[in-house]
Design a protein around this motif. Structure first.
Motif, PDB file in Angstrom:
ATOM      1  N   ILE A 275       0.809  -1.220   0.000  1.00  0.00           N
ATOM      2  CA  ILE A 275       0.000   0.000   0.000  1.00  0.00           C
ATOM      3  C   ILE A 275       0.844   1.273   0.000  1.00  0.00           C
ATOM      4  O   ILE A 275       0.543   2.210  -0.741  1.00  0.00           O
ATOM      5  N   ASP A 276       1.887   1.321   0.809  1.00  0.00           N
ATOM      6  CA  ASP A 276       2.667   2.567   0.880  1.00  0.00           C
ATOM      7  C   ASP A 276       3.370   2.876  -0.439  1.00  0.00           C
ATOM      8  O   ASP A 276       3.318   4.004  -0.931  1.00  0.00           O
ATOM      9  N   ALA A 277       3.970   1.883  -1.051  1.00  0.00           N
ATOM     10  CA  ALA A 277       4.640   2.087  -2.345  1.00  0.00           C
ATOM     11  C   ALA A 277       3.618   2.383  -3.443  1.00  0.00           C
ATOM     12  O   ALA A 277       3.860   3.226  -4.319  1.00  0.00           O
ATOM     13  N   THR A 278       2.469   1.719  -3.384  1.00  0.00           N
ATOM     14  CA  THR A 278       1.435   1.920  -4.400  1.00  0.00           C
ATOM     15  C   THR A 278       0.856   3.325  -4.330  1.00  0.00           C
ATOM     16  O   THR A 278       0.685   3.993  -5.362  1.00  0.00           O
ATOM     17  N   VAL A 279       0.569   3.794  -3.121  1.00  0.00           N
ATOM     18  CA  VAL A 279       0.021   5.144  -2.948  1.00  0.00           C
ATOM     19  C   VAL A 279       1.077   6.186  -3.328  1.00  0.00           C
ATOM     20  O   VAL A 279       0.767   7.170  -4.008  1.00  0.00           O
ATOM     21  N   LEU A 280       2.316   5.969  -2.918  1.00  0.00           N
ATOM     22  CA  LEU A 280       3.390   6.898  -3.286  1.00  0.00           C
ATOM     23  C   LEU A 280       3.517   6.992  -4.800  1.00  0.00           C
ATOM     24  O   LEU A 280       3.627   8.098  -5.352  1.00  0.00           O
ATOM     25  N   ALA A 281       3.479   5.879  -5.493  1.00  0.00           N
ATOM     26  CA  ALA A 281       3.598   5.895  -6.953  1.00  0.00           C
ATOM     27  C   ALA A 281       2.453   6.689  -7.585  1.00  0.00           C
ATOM     28  O   ALA A 281       2.673   7.502  -8.489  1.00  0.00           O
ATOM     29  N   ALA A 282       1.246   6.490  -7.101  1.00  0.00           N
ATOM     30  CA  ALA A 282       0.089   7.213  -7.647  1.00  0.00           C
ATOM     31  C   ALA A 282       0.208   8.707  -7.385  1.00  0.00           C
ATOM     32  O   ALA A 282      -0.068   9.526  -8.270  1.00  0.00           O
ATOM     33  N   CYS A 283       0.633   9.064  -6.191  1.00  0.00           N
ATOM     34  CA  CYS A 283       0.719  10.482  -5.815  1.00  0.00           C
ATOM     35  C   CYS A 283       1.909  11.194  -6.440  1.00  0.00           C
ATOM     36  O   CYS A 283       1.950  12.425  -6.471  1.00  0.00           O
ATOM     37  N   SER A 284       2.879  10.441  -6.933  1.00  0.00           N
ATOM     38  CA  SER A 284       4.093  11.026  -7.511  1.00  0.00           C
ATOM     39  C   SER A 284       3.912  11.520  -8.942  1.00  0.00           C
ATOM     40  O   SER A 284       4.755  12.253  -9.452  1.00  0.00           O
ATOM     41  N   ALA A 285       2.840  11.135  -9.596  1.00  0.00           N
ATOM     42  CA  ALA A 285       2.591  11.620 -10.953  1.00  0.00           C
ATOM     43  C   ALA A 285       2.339  13.130 -10.915  1.00  0.00           C
ATOM     44  O   ALA A 285       1.856  13.657  -9.905  1.00  0.00           O
ATOM     45  N   PRO A 286       2.655  13.848 -11.982  1.00  0.00           N
ATOM     46  CA  PRO A 286       2.431  15.297 -11.992  1.00  0.00           C
ATOM     47  C   PRO A 286       0.963  15.649 -11.708  1.00  0.00           C
ATOM     48  O   PRO A 286       0.043  15.061 -12.268  1.00  0.00           O
ATOM     49  N   ASN A 287       0.765  16.585 -10.807  1.00  0.00           N
ATOM     50  CA  ASN A 287      -0.555  17.109 -10.424  1.00  0.00           C
ATOM     51  C   ASN A 287      -1.507  16.031  -9.894  1.00  0.00           C
ATOM     52  O   ASN A 287      -2.724  16.201  -9.949  1.00  0.00           O
ATOM     53  N   ALA A 288      -0.973  14.922  -9.372  1.00  0.00           N
ATOM     54  CA  ALA A 288      -1.825  13.833  -8.886  1.00  0.00           C
ATOM     55  C   ALA A 288      -2.259  14.021  -7.441  1.00  0.00           C
ATOM     56  O   ALA A 288      -3.272  13.471  -7.027  1.00  0.00           O
ATOM     57  N   LEU A 289      -1.501  14.786  -6.676  1.00  0.00           N
ATOM     58  CA  LEU A 289      -1.804  14.957  -5.254  1.00  0.00           C
ATOM     59  C   LEU A 289      -2.322  16.359  -4.969  1.00  0.00           C
ATOM     60  O   LEU A 289      -1.700  17.352  -5.345  1.00  0.00           O
ATOM     61  N   ASP A 290      -3.468  16.426  -4.335  1.00  0.00           N
ATOM     62  CA  ASP A 290      -4.028  17.704  -3.877  1.00  0.00           C
ATOM     63  C   ASP A 290      -4.654  17.440  -2.515  1.00  0.00           C
ATOM     64  O   ASP A 290      -5.766  16.932  -2.417  1.00  0.00           O
ATOM     65  N   MET A 291      -3.933  17.745  -1.459  1.00  0.00           N
ATOM     66  CA  MET A 291      -4.380  17.436  -0.106  1.00  0.00           C
ATOM     67  C   MET A 291      -5.540  18.322   0.350  1.00  0.00           C
ATOM     68  O   MET A 291      -6.058  18.139   1.434  1.00  0.00           O
ATOM     69  N   ARG A 292      -5.985  19.238  -0.488  1.00  0.00           N
ATOM     70  CA  ARG A 292      -7.114  20.101  -0.123  1.00  0.00           C
ATOM     71  C   ARG A 292      -8.466  19.494  -0.462  1.00  0.00           C
ATOM     72  O   ARG A 292      -9.502  20.014  -0.062  1.00  0.00           O
ATOM     73  N   ASP A 293      -8.479  18.384  -1.231  1.00  0.00           N
ATOM     74  CA  ASP A 293      -9.746  17.825  -1.699  1.00  0.00           C
ATOM     75  C   ASP A 293      -9.622  16.301  -1.778  1.00  0.00           C
ATOM     76  O   ASP A 293      -8.647  15.788  -2.307  1.00  0.00           O
ATOM     77  N   TRP A 294     -10.616  15.576  -1.235  1.00  0.00           N
ATOM     78  CA  TRP A 294     -10.577  14.109  -1.262  1.00  0.00           C
ATOM     79  C   TRP A 294     -10.404  13.608  -2.697  1.00  0.00           C
ATOM     80  O   TRP A 294      -9.558  12.769  -2.972  1.00  0.00           O
ATOM     81  N   HIS A 295     -11.257  14.084  -3.589  1.00  0.00           N
ATOM     82  CA  HIS A 295     -11.227  13.661  -4.988  1.00  0.00           C
ATOM     83  C   HIS A 295     -11.438  14.899  -5.859  1.00  0.00           C
ATOM     84  O   HIS A 295     -12.569  15.320  -6.067  1.00  0.00           O
ATOM     85  N   ALA A 296     -10.365  15.501  -6.348  1.00  0.00           N
ATOM     86  CA  ALA A 296     -10.496  16.679  -7.196  1.00  0.00           C
ATOM     87  C   ALA A 296     -10.984  16.285  -8.595  1.00  0.00           C
ATOM     88  O   ALA A 296     -11.764  16.989  -9.213  1.00  0.00           O
TER      89      ALA A 296
END
Length: 180
Positions: A92-113
């Motif tokens: 899970i940790d490596a999988t989530v990190l990989a998903a969040c590492s893509a450009p503009n993939a992470l936005d901690m201000r919104d559950w699902h932008a």
């Protein structure tokens, strides 16, 4: 200002809430035996409900009043709904990190932008697929993600779901290194 569509039972759906006139009309048409509800969809067989809002997929409810954000409401037997099974995500940790590492993939201000941008908890739910979204609908995003982390063998403090983007990425990297 919202544009409202209303049916003969006093139910109403906002065009802005559903995104289009067609979607709001479809949600309104999907209600069966509901009265005076706002922005609900796919509810059926309910009795005595009034003033509900944002409910989805409820059935056989009885004596509801002022409900909000319901999903899988209590049925006429009075039994509470059963929570969906908690899915797991391998590594899970490596999988989530990989998903969040893509450009503009992470936005901690919104559950699902959008489909390609989520916060950390949103990514966990998204990566768990339909089972993750079912768990999210039953509980909420933070609890669903926390349960998925736990069942995947990597318990997490849910306060981490409210980090900044930089702090979230740093924690995800640290956890992925430990997992490896």
């Amino acid at each position: 200002m919202s544009t409202w569509l209303t049916d003969s039972n006093g139910n109403r759906c906002s065009v802005e809430y559903f995104g289009s006139t067609e979607a709001a009309q479809a949600a309104l048409a999907s209600l069966k035996d509901c009265r005076n509800c706002t922005n609900c969809s796919r509810c059926s067989g309910c009795s005595g409900c009034s003033g509900c809002s944002g409910c989805s997929g409820c059935s056989d409810c009885s004596g509801c009043s002022g409900c909000s954000g319901c999903s899988g409401c209590f049925d006429k037997t009075g039994d509470a709904p059963v929570a969906p099974a908690v899915p797991t995500i391998e590594n899970i940790d490596a999988t989530v990190l990989a998903a969040c590492s893509a450009p503009n993939a992470l936005d901690m201000r919104d559950w699902h932008a959008c489909n390609t941008t989520h916060c950390r908890a949103g990514w966990v739910v998204h990566l768990a697929g339909k089972a993750g979204y079912a768990l999210e609908r039953f509980h909420n995003t933070a609890l669903a993600a926390q349960l998925i982390y736990r069942e995947s063998g990597a318990p997490i403090n849910p306060a981490r779901f409210y980090d900044s983007n930089a702090d979230a990425m740093a924690d995800m990297r640290k956890r992925a290194e430990v997992e490896a």
